[in-house]
Write an enzyme that holds these catalytic residues in place. Structure first.
Site, PDB file in Angstrom:
ATOM      1  CB  CYS A  75      -1.007   0.135   0.982  1.00  0.00           C
ATOM      2  SG  CYS A  75      -1.430   1.384   1.174  1.00  0.00           S
ATOM      3  CB  CYS A 186      -3.192   3.567  -5.290  1.00  0.00           C
ATOM      4  SG  CYS A 186      -4.386   3.061  -4.508  1.00  0.00           S
TER       5      CYS A 186
HETATM    6  N1  DGL Z   1      -3.964   0.323  -1.974  1.00  0.00           N
HETATM    7  C1  DGL Z   1      -3.124   1.568  -1.375  1.00  0.00           C
HETATM    8  C2  DGL Z   1      -2.336   2.309  -1.905  1.00  0.00           C
HETATM    9  O1  DGL Z   1      -1.368   2.149  -2.652  1.00  0.00           O
HETATM   10  C3  DGL Z   1      -4.535   2.745  -1.224  1.00  0.00           C
HETATM   11  C4  DGL Z   1      -6.246   2.881  -1.079  1.00  0.00           C
HETATM   12  C5  DGL Z   1      -6.491   3.353  -0.338  1.00  0.00           C
HETATM   13  O2  DGL Z   1      -6.523   3.255   0.940  1.00  0.00           O
HETATM   14  O3  DGL Z   1      -6.873   4.694  -0.139  1.00  0.00           O
HETATM   15  O4  DGL Z   1      -2.278   3.398  -1.706  1.00  0.00           O
END
Ligand code: DGL
Length: 257
Positions: A75, A186
């Site tokens: 993430c 993301c």
């Molecule tokens: N999957 C997450 C990232 O790579 C973020 C998504 C979220 O929770 O806002 O930033």
């Protein structure tokens, strides 16, 4: 049991990090994996950094309690808010994060126009500002916060008129001219790559950090003597804080597409 046989723990704010899990499995099929998606607390990208730090620490603790030999923060948002805290907490094990793949995008051609799609928090945090400063003389970098986009992936809505309308209005707001490359900063956005590619045109190159993160994880495991020697295919366990059948089904689907 030999520590090399312990699983690799991976977490994200939801199902997006499965895009990184897929790269890990492709690169190191003999390893065992436990993926934890915190969909109950998603999205992280519009929360305060302190809240994301607390949630990231809770996910890490959970994976450690399941015997993880290494942690992959799949993430970008949690990496920008909490990677240093996690590394300080667990200095004895590999803790690998993910960041927007700006470098390969900037190097892909002379002075490109690069659009960086990420959460508001990732683009606001110091880590991204440092990264941008490194490359700002070699490219035109356009950061585009996309609040609301990860929710499409969490719903399993990876294509169709809803997401096209959503993306169309973002692109209109941020782009007055075409771009050469897009960085998917993301992990959720990798699952909507085809629709992004379609809307920006086939000549726009799209980059994400999944493969680089998998390579870095392998390098760190090797360095610590933690790579499995097993030739057999390992196991992949996907868990989610929502605990519903729907989210379990979505997780399996995203792993396999
Ligand atoms: N999957 C997450 C990232 O790579 C973020 C998504 C979220 O929770 O806002 O930033």
């Amino acid at each position: 049991m030999d520590k090399k046989r312990y699983p690799i723990g991976i977490f994200d704010s939801g199902v997006g990090g499965i895009s990184v899990l897929r790269e890990l499995v492709a690169l190191m099929p003999g390893e065992d994996y436990i993926f934890f998606g915190d969909s109950r607390n998603a999205p992280y990208g519009t929360k305060a950094p302190g809240e994301v730090q607390r949630l990231a620490c809770a996910s890490a603790e959970y994976l450690l309690s399941r015997g993880a030999k290494a942690l992959v923060v799949a993430c970008n948002t949690a990496t920008s808010a909490a990677i240093q805290i996690l590394r300080n907490r667990y200095p004895y094990m590999p803790v690998v994060g993910i960041e927007p793949a700006l470098k390969p995008a900037v190097l892909s051609k002379a002075h490109p126009r690069v659009l960086v799609m990420a959460t508001p928090m990732t683009l606001r945090e110091e880590k991204f500002h440092q990264l941008m400063m490194k490359y700002e003389e070699d490219a035109v970098i356009i950061p585009m916060p996309c609040p609301g986009l990860m929710e499409f992936v969490e719903r399993g809505e990876l294509s169709g008129p809803g997401i096209e309308t959503f993306l169309g209005s973002l692109f209109r707001r941020y782009l007055n001219r075409p771009v050469d490359c897009v960085v998917l900063g993301c992990t959720h956005y990798s699952f909507v790559r085809p629709v992004i590619q379609k809307m920006l045109g086939g000549s726009t190159a799209v980059f994400d950090g999944g493969k680089g993160t998998a390579r870095e994880t392998k390098r760190r495991l090797a360095e610590c003597g933690l790579l499995t020697e097993s030739e057999e295919r390992g196991s992949v366990t996907i868990e989610n804080s929502l605990g519903t059948e729907e989210i379990r089904r979505l997780g399996r689907f995203l792993l396999e597409i």
